[in-house]
Design a protein around this motif. Structure first.
Motif, PDB file in Angstrom:
ATOM      1  N   THR A  66       0.855  -1.179   0.000  1.00 53.11           N
ATOM      2  CA  THR A  66       0.000   0.000   0.000  1.00 53.11           C
ATOM      3  C   THR A  66       0.894   1.234   0.000  1.00 53.11           C
ATOM      4  O   THR A  66       1.844   1.319   0.792  1.00 53.11           O
ATOM      5  CB  THR A  66      -0.905   0.026   1.250  1.00 53.11           C
ATOM      6  OG1 THR A  66      -1.682  -1.177   1.262  1.00 53.11           O
ATOM      7  CG2 THR A  66      -1.830   1.231   1.234  1.00 53.11           C
ATOM      8  N   THR A  89      -5.443  -0.545  -7.145  1.00 55.42           N
ATOM      9  CA  THR A  89      -6.681   0.156  -6.817  1.00 55.42           C
ATOM     10  C   THR A  89      -6.345   1.544  -6.291  1.00 55.42           C
ATOM     11  O   THR A  89      -5.269   1.770  -5.735  1.00 55.42           O
ATOM     12  CB  THR A  89      -7.515  -0.582  -5.757  1.00 55.42           C
ATOM     13  OG1 THR A  89      -6.864  -0.505  -4.492  1.00 55.42           O
ATOM     14  CG2 THR A  89      -7.763  -2.028  -6.130  1.00 55.42           C
ATOM     15  N   TRP A  90      -7.285   2.463  -6.458  1.00 53.69           N
ATOM     16  CA  TRP A  90      -7.152   3.812  -5.930  1.00 53.69           C
ATOM     17  C   TRP A  90      -8.552   4.365  -5.703  1.00 53.69           C
ATOM     18  O   TRP A  90      -9.534   3.828  -6.187  1.00 53.69           O
ATOM     19  CB  TRP A  90      -6.346   4.704  -6.866  1.00 53.69           C
ATOM     20  CG  TRP A  90      -7.034   4.987  -8.173  1.00 53.69           C
ATOM     21  CD1 TRP A  90      -7.820   6.070  -8.472  1.00 53.69           C
ATOM     22  CD2 TRP A  90      -7.035   4.177  -9.343  1.00 53.69           C
ATOM     23  NE1 TRP A  90      -8.302   5.974  -9.759  1.00 53.69           N
ATOM     24  CE2 TRP A  90      -7.823   4.812 -10.324  1.00 53.69           C
ATOM     25  CE3 TRP A  90      -6.436   2.950  -9.669  1.00 53.69           C
ATOM     26  CZ2 TRP A  90      -8.049   4.270 -11.577  1.00 53.69           C
ATOM     27  CZ3 TRP A  90      -6.661   2.429 -10.936  1.00 53.69           C
ATOM     28  CH2 TRP A  90      -7.440   3.083 -11.863  1.00 53.69           C
ATOM     29  N   GLU A  91      -8.603   5.454  -4.966  1.00 51.76           N
ATOM     30  CA  GLU A  91      -9.880   6.100  -4.672  1.00 51.76           C
ATOM     31  C   GLU A  91     -10.243   7.015  -5.834  1.00 51.76           C
ATOM     32  O   GLU A  91      -9.549   7.993  -6.106  1.00 51.76           O
ATOM     33  CB  GLU A  91      -9.781   6.893  -3.363  1.00 51.76           C
ATOM     34  CG  GLU A  91     -11.109   7.272  -2.774  1.00 51.76           C
ATOM     35  CD  GLU A  91     -11.972   6.068  -2.422  1.00 51.76           C
ATOM     36  OE1 GLU A  91     -13.183   6.132  -2.679  1.00 51.76           O
ATOM     37  OE2 GLU A  91     -11.445   5.068  -1.899  1.00 51.76           O
ATOM     38  N   ARG A  96     -13.897   3.351  -4.859  1.00 58.51           N
ATOM     39  CA  ARG A  96     -12.670   2.612  -5.164  1.00 58.51           C
ATOM     40  C   ARG A  96     -12.700   2.103  -6.599  1.00 58.51           C
ATOM     41  O   ARG A  96     -13.719   1.583  -7.065  1.00 58.51           O
ATOM     42  CB  ARG A  96     -12.546   1.438  -4.189  1.00 58.51           C
ATOM     43  CG  ARG A  96     -11.163   0.941  -3.998  1.00 58.51           C
ATOM     44  CD  ARG A  96     -10.415   1.801  -2.998  1.00 58.51           C
ATOM     45  NE  ARG A  96      -9.025   1.381  -2.961  1.00 58.51           N
ATOM     46  CZ  ARG A  96      -8.050   2.188  -2.641  1.00 58.51           C
ATOM     47  NH1 ARG A  96      -8.286   3.433  -2.301  1.00 58.51           N
ATOM     48  NH2 ARG A  96      -6.816   1.769  -2.618  1.00 58.51           N
ATOM     49  N   GLY A  98     -10.419  -0.189  -9.588  1.00 57.41           N
ATOM     50  CA  GLY A  98      -9.352  -1.168  -9.745  1.00 57.41           C
ATOM     51  C   GLY A  98      -9.092  -1.466 -11.200  1.00 57.41           C
ATOM     52  O   GLY A  98      -9.989  -1.347 -12.042  1.00 57.41           O
TER      53      GLY A  98
END
Length: 109
Positions: A66, A89-91, A96, A98
């Motif tokens: 992370t 993955t990211w916000e 979220r 991916g």
């Protein structure tokens, strides 16, 4: 009894992803940390991260971390074929996000 060192421990690879991204990944001698450096459009970006590692087959490794930004990265590294399956993955704006990609590894000095 201690687990054997991962096959990537102490090594550096150029990692080229199918979406055009590329990175220089340098692994610590004990295989517990990674310093990734962005190349090309990502040049100048880098981070040192602790790793979660498990061998899932002969010289095939699941590696996950992370980043400070909240991005998560999971690799299945096949050191026999020098290929990688990567999921990150990211916000995003609506939650979220991916992506699954493939890539190749080239040993680097």
């Amino acid at each position: 009894m201690n687990a054997p060192l991962p096959g990537f421990a102490g090594r550096t690879y150029l990692f080229e992803v199918d979406n055009g991204a590329s990175f220089r990944n340098s692994y610590s001698a004990d295989g517990t940390r990674l310093r990734w450096e962005g190349l090309g459009e990502s040049a100048g970006q880098y981070e040192d991260v602790p790793l979660h590692v498990a061998e899932v087959g002969p010289n095939v490794w699941f590696v996950s971390w992370t980043e400070r930004s909240g991005i998560t990265v999971s690799h299945v590294m096949d050191l026999n074929a020098l290929t990688v399956k990567v999921f990150w993955t990211w916000e995003g704006e609506t939650g979220r996000v991916g992506e699954l990609h493939t890539g190749t590894l080239t040993p680097a000095p």
